[in-house]
Enzyme design. Structure first.
Site, PDB file in Angstrom:
ATOM      1  N   ASN A   1      -5.192  12.344  -9.027  1.00  0.00           N
ATOM      2  CA  ASN A   1      -4.482  13.231  -8.093  1.00  0.00           C
ATOM      3  C   ASN A   1      -2.982  13.161  -8.360  1.00  0.00           C
ATOM      4  OD1 ASN A   1      -3.289  11.053  -6.400  1.00  0.00           O
ATOM      5  ND2 ASN A   1      -5.454  10.595  -6.086  1.00  0.00           N
TER       6      ASN A   1
ATOM      7  N   ASP B   1     -11.651   9.678  -3.851  1.00  0.00           N
ATOM      8  CA  ASP B   1     -12.833   9.451  -3.017  1.00  0.00           C
ATOM      9  C   ASP B   1     -14.091   9.323  -3.871  1.00  0.00           C
ATOM     10  OD1 ASP B   1     -11.742   9.457  -0.383  1.00  0.00           O
ATOM     11  OD2 ASP B   1     -11.260  11.568  -0.696  1.00  0.00           O
TER      12      ASP B   1
ATOM     13  N   LYS C   1     -15.376  10.290 -26.847  1.00  0.00           N
ATOM     14  CA  LYS C   1     -14.926  11.533 -26.199  1.00  0.00           C
ATOM     15  C   LYS C   1     -16.085  12.516 -26.130  1.00  0.00           C
ATOM     16  CE  LYS C   1     -11.878  15.419 -27.047  1.00  0.00           C
ATOM     17  NZ  LYS C   1     -11.137  16.120 -28.067  1.00  0.00           N
TER      18      LYS C   1
ATOM     19  N   PHE D   1      -2.830   5.667   5.740  1.00  0.00           N
ATOM     20  CA  PHE D   1      -2.143   6.946   5.625  1.00  0.00           C
ATOM     21  C   PHE D   1      -3.193   8.046   5.780  1.00  0.00           C
ATOM     22  CE2 PHE D   1       2.313   6.986   3.890  1.00  0.00           C
ATOM     23  CZ  PHE D   1       2.585   5.668   4.194  1.00  0.00           C
TER      24      PHE D   1
ATOM     25  N   LYS E   1      -9.211   9.469  11.745  1.00  0.00           N
ATOM     26  CA  LYS E   1      -9.221   8.411  10.705  1.00  0.00           C
ATOM     27  C   LYS E   1      -8.885   7.050  11.305  1.00  0.00           C
ATOM     28  CE  LYS E   1      -8.709  10.941   6.483  1.00  0.00           C
ATOM     29  NZ  LYS E   1      -7.885  11.812   5.724  1.00  0.00           N
TER      30      LYS E   1
ATOM     31  N   LYS F   1     -11.824   4.490  10.639  1.00  0.00           N
ATOM     32  CA  LYS F   1     -11.578   3.426   9.658  1.00  0.00           C
ATOM     33  C   LYS F   1     -11.188   2.106  10.321  1.00  0.00           C
ATOM     34  CE  LYS F   1     -10.550   6.600   5.880  1.00  0.00           C
ATOM     35  NZ  LYS F   1     -10.295   6.567   4.444  1.00  0.00           N
TER      36      LYS F   1
HETATM   37  O1  PMT Z   1       2.764   8.801  -4.048  1.00  0.00           O
HETATM   38  P1  PMT Z   1       3.603   9.967  -3.542  1.00  0.00           P
HETATM   39  O2  PMT Z   1       3.744  11.059  -4.556  1.00  0.00           O
HETATM   40  O3  PMT Z   1       4.907   9.519  -2.957  1.00  0.00           O
HETATM   41  O4  PMT Z   1       2.783  10.661  -2.338  1.00  0.00           O
HETATM   42  C1  PMT Z   1       2.599   9.966  -1.156  1.00  0.00           C
HETATM   43  C2  PMT Z   1       1.189  10.226  -0.584  1.00  0.00           C
HETATM   44  C3  PMT Z   1       1.042  11.689  -0.213  1.00  0.00           C
HETATM   45  C4  PMT Z   1       0.130   9.840  -1.623  1.00  0.00           C
HETATM   46  C5  PMT Z   1       1.083   9.286   0.692  1.00  0.00           C
HETATM   47  O5  PMT Z   1       2.048   9.668   1.622  1.00  0.00           O
HETATM   48  C6  PMT Z   1      -0.282   9.392   1.310  1.00  0.00           C
HETATM   49  O6  PMT Z   1      -0.560  10.225   2.160  1.00  0.00           O
HETATM   50  N1  PMT Z   1      -1.210   8.495   0.874  1.00  0.00           N
HETATM   51  C7  PMT Z   1      -2.639   8.527   1.298  1.00  0.00           C
HETATM   52  C8  PMT Z   1      -3.335   9.587   0.509  1.00  0.00           C
HETATM   53  C9  PMT Z   1      -4.791   9.685   0.837  1.00  0.00           C
HETATM   54  O7  PMT Z   1      -5.592   9.340   0.021  1.00  0.00           O
HETATM   55  O8  PMT Z   1      -5.057  10.063   2.060  1.00  0.00           O
HETATM   56  P2  PMT Z   1      -6.556  10.202   2.668  1.00  0.00           P
HETATM   57  O9  PMT Z   1      -6.342  10.932   3.927  1.00  0.00           O
HETATM   58  O10 PMT Z   1      -7.481  10.761   1.659  1.00  0.00           O
HETATM   59  O11 PMT Z   1      -6.969   8.701   2.937  1.00  0.00           O
HETATM   60  C10 PMT Z   1      -6.812   8.071   4.177  1.00  0.00           C
HETATM   61  C11 PMT Z   1      -6.508   6.599   4.000  1.00  0.00           C
HETATM   62  O12 PMT Z   1      -7.628   5.944   3.406  1.00  0.00           O
HETATM   63  C12 PMT Z   1      -5.328   6.279   3.110  1.00  0.00           C
HETATM   64  O13 PMT Z   1      -4.662   5.160   3.670  1.00  0.00           O
HETATM   65  C13 PMT Z   1      -5.958   5.904   1.783  1.00  0.00           C
HETATM   66  O14 PMT Z   1      -5.154   4.947   1.057  1.00  0.00           O
HETATM   67  C14 PMT Z   1      -7.254   5.271   2.243  1.00  0.00           C
HETATM   68  N2  PMT Z   1      -8.365   5.404   1.293  1.00  0.00           N
HETATM   69  C15 PMT Z   1      -8.903   6.608   1.015  1.00  0.00           C
HETATM   70  C16 PMT Z   1      -9.998   6.680   0.189  1.00  0.00           C
HETATM   71  C17 PMT Z   1     -10.538   5.496  -0.350  1.00  0.00           C
HETATM   72  N3  PMT Z   1     -11.587   5.530  -1.164  1.00  0.00           N
HETATM   73  N4  PMT Z   1      -9.970   4.326  -0.058  1.00  0.00           N
HETATM   74  C18 PMT Z   1      -8.914   4.247   0.769  1.00  0.00           C
HETATM   75  O15 PMT Z   1      -8.404   3.167   1.037  1.00  0.00           O
END
Ligand code: PMT
Length: 399
Positions: A203, A272, A282, A320, A334, A338
């Site tokens: 991403n 995810d 490849k 986040f 969330k 979570k």
């Molecule tokens: O890195 P930058 O370019 O500065 O951008 C910052 C950002 C947009 C990446 C950051 O601000 C941000 O939002 N990070 C979380 C991105 C994300 O994956 O969000 P989510 O809504 O999909 O996930 C929710 C939370 O679960 C997040 O804390 C994520 O770290 C966590 N997660 C998600 C999926 C997974 N398999 N494991 C996780 O721990």
């Protein structure tokens, strides 16, 4: 941290150049404010070449019409080094007749004074009383040393070794930092999930948000460990840094670090899903079209949920939420699903959030929602760390 150094008209003014270097080596940003007399000893151009922040000497020359207020607001600490008897006297009496003394009056951050002057000027009742006044009002004094002085006299008044001035300033500031003794784990950046040996799913996360969190956590006095996906930026070297590629590797590293941490902040954009298998070599167009056209995906572990499940009393987990719509509502969901203590929700998509220096953000907890608005990631990180510093769960358990 942003350190403001005030330089006054003293033969030791040249030593301020080494003080600047010392702070920069320790990872801090330095701005400089000079008196007119200081410029008789070392030119403004020298400080401009050295400092990474602003260098100013006049209340009126800058584009900013009220530079003393801006300098005072920006500073995390104000050190006057060297400080003459004249400037110490002015500040002790609230006189604000130039940029440096006006800034001193406007400062609310930690204030440190390193006087340097002739021994008799230093020993005079007036100077001693002025320095005592400054100390009584909360200033931290770095006392001059005894020795041979520029004027030929011998005695107390010499500016100390610049390294010692840097050290004493940082030690003094550390005493008051809110997260001293706390360990913070931060996940940052994207993960890379291999399709074959040359392709991957990932991403747009740049790691900028994570880097700002690292900085803010260090500035609050915490020990920081960062687990980061591959990013082209460099994190603050004072943090322990572990680079990983995949979500599974990030999960392993985070789980290993979490038991020793007081706080975990999951800012990483974790994929995810990952390809069910990473092909050797490849995949070739023509030969492997079926495999390329139907990459089977499986779910990755959820690191944030995993850490929340491991959480023991006193530990705090911040997640986040990157959303393109219904940001606060989804963040609330969330937070509950979570099991996090706090969610930083931010608006992404259409060029927002990912890779930018700013983001539109909200802090969501069980108690309510704080709208931060569109702010720099530095400010967002600072807001999160400030809230964590106030958190009773963290505070109550302080080492
Ligand atoms: O890195 P930058 O370019 O500065 O951008 C910052 C950002 C947009 C990446 C950051 O601000 C941000 O939002 N990070 C979380 C991105 C994300 O994956 O969000 P989510 O809504 O999909 O996930 C929710 C939370 O679960 C997040 O804390 C994520 O770290 C966590 N997660 C998600 C999926 C997974 N398999 N494991 C996780 O721990």
């Amino acid at each position: 941290m942003r350190i403001l150094i005030g330089v006054t008209g003293c033969i030791a003014a040249y030593k301020a150049c080494e003080v600047i270097r010392g702070f920069q080596k320790a990872g801090h940003e330095v701005s400089v404010v000079l008196t007119e007399s200081a410029k008789e000893f070392v030119g403004e151009a020298t400080f401009r070449a050295l400092a990474d922040g602003r260098v100013c000497s006049s209340l009126f020359a800058d584009e900013d019409p009220i530079p003393h207020i801006a300098l005072a607001r920006e500073a995390d600490a104000f050190l006057i080094a060297p400080c003459t008897a004249n400037v110490a006297a002015k500040i002790a009496h609230g006189i604000a007749d130039d940029l440096l003394t006006s800034t001193a009056l406007a400062c609310t951050c930690p204030f440190i004074v390193a006087p340097a002057m002739n021994v008799h000027m230093y020993d005079s009742a007036a100077t001693q009383e002025n320095l005592r006044t400054l100390e009584e009002r909360g200033a931290f004094l770095i006392r001059p040393e005894e020795g041979y002085l520029a004027c030929g006299d011998n005695g107390r008044g010499r500016f100390p070794d610049p390294e010692a001035v840097v050290q004493m300033t940082l030690e003094h500031m550390a005493e008051d930092l809110p997260l001293v003794g706390k360990r913070i784990l931060i996940t940052s950046g994207p993960t890379l999930e291999p399709v074959d040996e040359v392709r991957f799913i990932s991403n747009r996360s740049s790691g900028k948000m994570g880097a700002c969190l690292v900085q803010a956590a260090l500035d609050a006095g915490a020990e920081v460990e960062i687990v980061s996906g591959p990013v082209p930026l460099s994190y603050d070297g004072r943090a322990k840094i572990r680079f990983v590629e995949t979500a599974q590797e990030m999960m392993e590293a985070a789980k290993e670090a979490f038991p020793e941490s007081d706080i975990a902040i999951c800012a990483a954009a974790v994929s995810d899903m990952r390809p069910a298998r990473a092909h050797e070599g490849k995949l070739k167009k023509g030969r492997d079209d079926d495999a390329l056209g139907a990459i089977e995906l499986v779910q990755n572990p959820d690191i944030l949920s995993g850490l929340c499940q491991m959480k023991r009393a006193g530990q705090v987990v911040v997640g986040f939420a990157a959303e393109t719509e219904d940001v606060v509502e989804q963040a609330r969901e969330k937070l509950a699903r979570k099991g996090a203590d706090m969610i930083l929700a931010n608006l992404v998509g259409q060029g927002r959030g990912f890779g930018r220096d700013e983001s539109e953000a909200w802090i969501v907890t069980e108690e309510g929602v704080t709208e931060l608005g569109c702010r720099s990631k530095k400010e967002i990180a600072k807001a999160i760390l400030e809230l964590l510093s106030l958190n009773r769960a963290v505070e109550g358990d302080r080492a």
